[in-house]
Design an enzyme around this catalytic site. Structure first.
Site, PDB file in Angstrom:
ATOM      1  N   LYS A  51      23.768  -2.588 -47.775  1.00  0.00           N
ATOM      2  CA  LYS A  51      23.880  -2.103 -46.388  1.00  0.00           C
ATOM      3  C   LYS A  51      25.062  -2.782 -45.697  1.00  0.00           C
ATOM      4  CE  LYS A  51      18.972  -1.105 -46.135  1.00  0.00           C
ATOM      5  NZ  LYS A  51      17.638  -1.599 -45.799  1.00  0.00           N
ATOM      6  N   GLN A  95      14.839  -6.493 -42.840  1.00  0.00           N
ATOM      7  CA  GLN A  95      14.506  -5.973 -44.166  1.00  0.00           C
ATOM      8  C   GLN A  95      13.033  -6.204 -44.519  1.00  0.00           C
ATOM      9  OE1 GLN A  95      16.595  -4.126 -46.227  1.00  0.00           O
ATOM     10  NE2 GLN A  95      14.748  -3.868 -47.450  1.00  0.00           N
ATOM     11  N   ASP A 118      16.154   1.895 -37.918  1.00  0.00           N
ATOM     12  CA  ASP A 118      15.230   2.237 -39.005  1.00  0.00           C
ATOM     13  C   ASP A 118      14.184   3.253 -38.537  1.00  0.00           C
ATOM     14  OD1 ASP A 118      15.783   1.102 -41.455  1.00  0.00           O
ATOM     15  OD2 ASP A 118      14.803  -0.818 -41.007  1.00  0.00           O
TER      16      ASP A 118
END
Ligand code: NDP
Length: 292
Positions: A51, A95, A118
């Site tokens: 990412k 994460q 997200d």
């Protein structure tokens, strides 16, 4: 049978994103993505690295926070608060999965929904359910819909079965497929570990989305002739022939299913590249919205 090329569609999304980044740059705005990793889970570390690399490639302001495995909830929440307040950061991602002492739901709740790229914050989950386009949609299901659209596969009026009901993939996938409008309007069934006669359920589907987390779980008996199969699964399968000792496989037994379906995504090279492309796109959307 059409092999759906996720890498090619992801490259197209990235090109569109570059154009939007240039438009922001012309206004003196550089989108910023902050990625937070707690602990040293190797798979999470690899995801965070890719990412970060993609964000840097696009010229985003990319910040990576790597915290030790014994980080407390309070320290993590304080970092999220700092990132919420940082005007150079438009997207924040913590994460998953964090170590056991961390309450993940509470961390997600601490992220400013406007920076929740997200799409996991309850405000964004509700906006998706309400078909309110001002929210953020989780990247993987968003990428799956884009793959279907780019491949010219109609969802309206089709019967879609989503196998998996996680908040990250299965549930938002089902909501997107049932949403009104392009890429939606499907008749959706959600299957899970308590579903009886799974093969009977999936065999009725025009579109099968597999988000289970079990290598090669869906075989030829689960898929009807001419169906479209989107395989979200990423699983390690031991393979002594492979230099790493394992290879990545999906939740669908590709070789067994490919011959009978109309279109299918491979693993790797299907949904995976789309997830990261949609994350970059969501981050640029956050920068656009925060500067509108
Ligand atoms: P979860 O483990 O959170 O969810 C798995 C779902 O599959 C659950 O709803 C579970 O049912 C269901 N399930 C498990 N066993 C069965 C079974 N025997 N029959 C039917 N359903 C079953 O996983 P995620 O949703 O997070 O991820 C799913 C897969 O997608 C994983 O392989 C993951 O690595 C991959 N993934 C890939 C991404 C990408 O970018 N391509 C991104 C995110 C995930 P129940 O709810 O009853 O337990």
């Amino acid at each position: 049978m059409q092999r759906i090329d996720g890498a090619a569609v992801a490259a197209k999304v990235m090109d569109e994103t570059k154009v939007r980044i240039a438009a922001l740059a012309a206004r003196g705005i550089r989108p910023g993505l902050a990625v937070v990793l707690v602990g040293d889970d190797p798979a999470s570390r690899a995801y965070v690295r890719s990412k970060d690399r993609k964000a840097a490639e696009l010229g985003l302001h990319s910040v990576k926070h790597e915290l030790p495995a014994d980080t407390t909830q309070a320290v993590l929440i304080a970092l999220v608060a700092e990132l919420n307040a940082d005007p150079a950061v438009h997207g924040i991602l913590v994460q998953s999965p964090p170590p056991p002492q961390i309450n993940e739901a509470e961390v997600v709740l601490a992220i400013d929904p406007r920076k929740d790229v997200d799409g996991f914050h309850p405000v964004n989950v509700a906006k998706l359910a309400m078909e309110d386009p001002t929210g953020f949609v989780p990247c993987t299901p968003l990428g799956c819909i884009r793959l279907l659209q780019e491949t010219g596969l109609e969802t309206a009026g089709k019967s879609a079965v989503v196998v998996g009901r996680s908040m990250i993939v299965g549930k938002p996938m089902a909501l997107l497929l049932m949403k009104r409008g392009p890429g939606g309007d499907a008749t959706v069934t959600v299957a899970h570990s308590r579903t009886q006669n799974l093969a009977e359920v999936t065999r009725r589907a025009d579109i099968v989305i597999a988000a289970i987390g079990r290598p090669h779980f869906l075989g030829a008996e689960h898929i009807r002739e001419g169906a479209v199969v989107i395989d979200v699964g990423i699983n390690r399968m031991e393979d002594p022939q492979h230099p790493k000792g394992y290879r990545l496989v999906g939740d669908v037994d590709y070789d067994a299913v490919a011959a009978k379906c109309a279109a299918i995504t491979p693993v790797p090279g299907g949904v995976g590249p789309m997830t990261i492309a949609m994350l970059m796109s969501n981050c640029v959307t956050a920068a656009e919205r925060l500067n509108s």
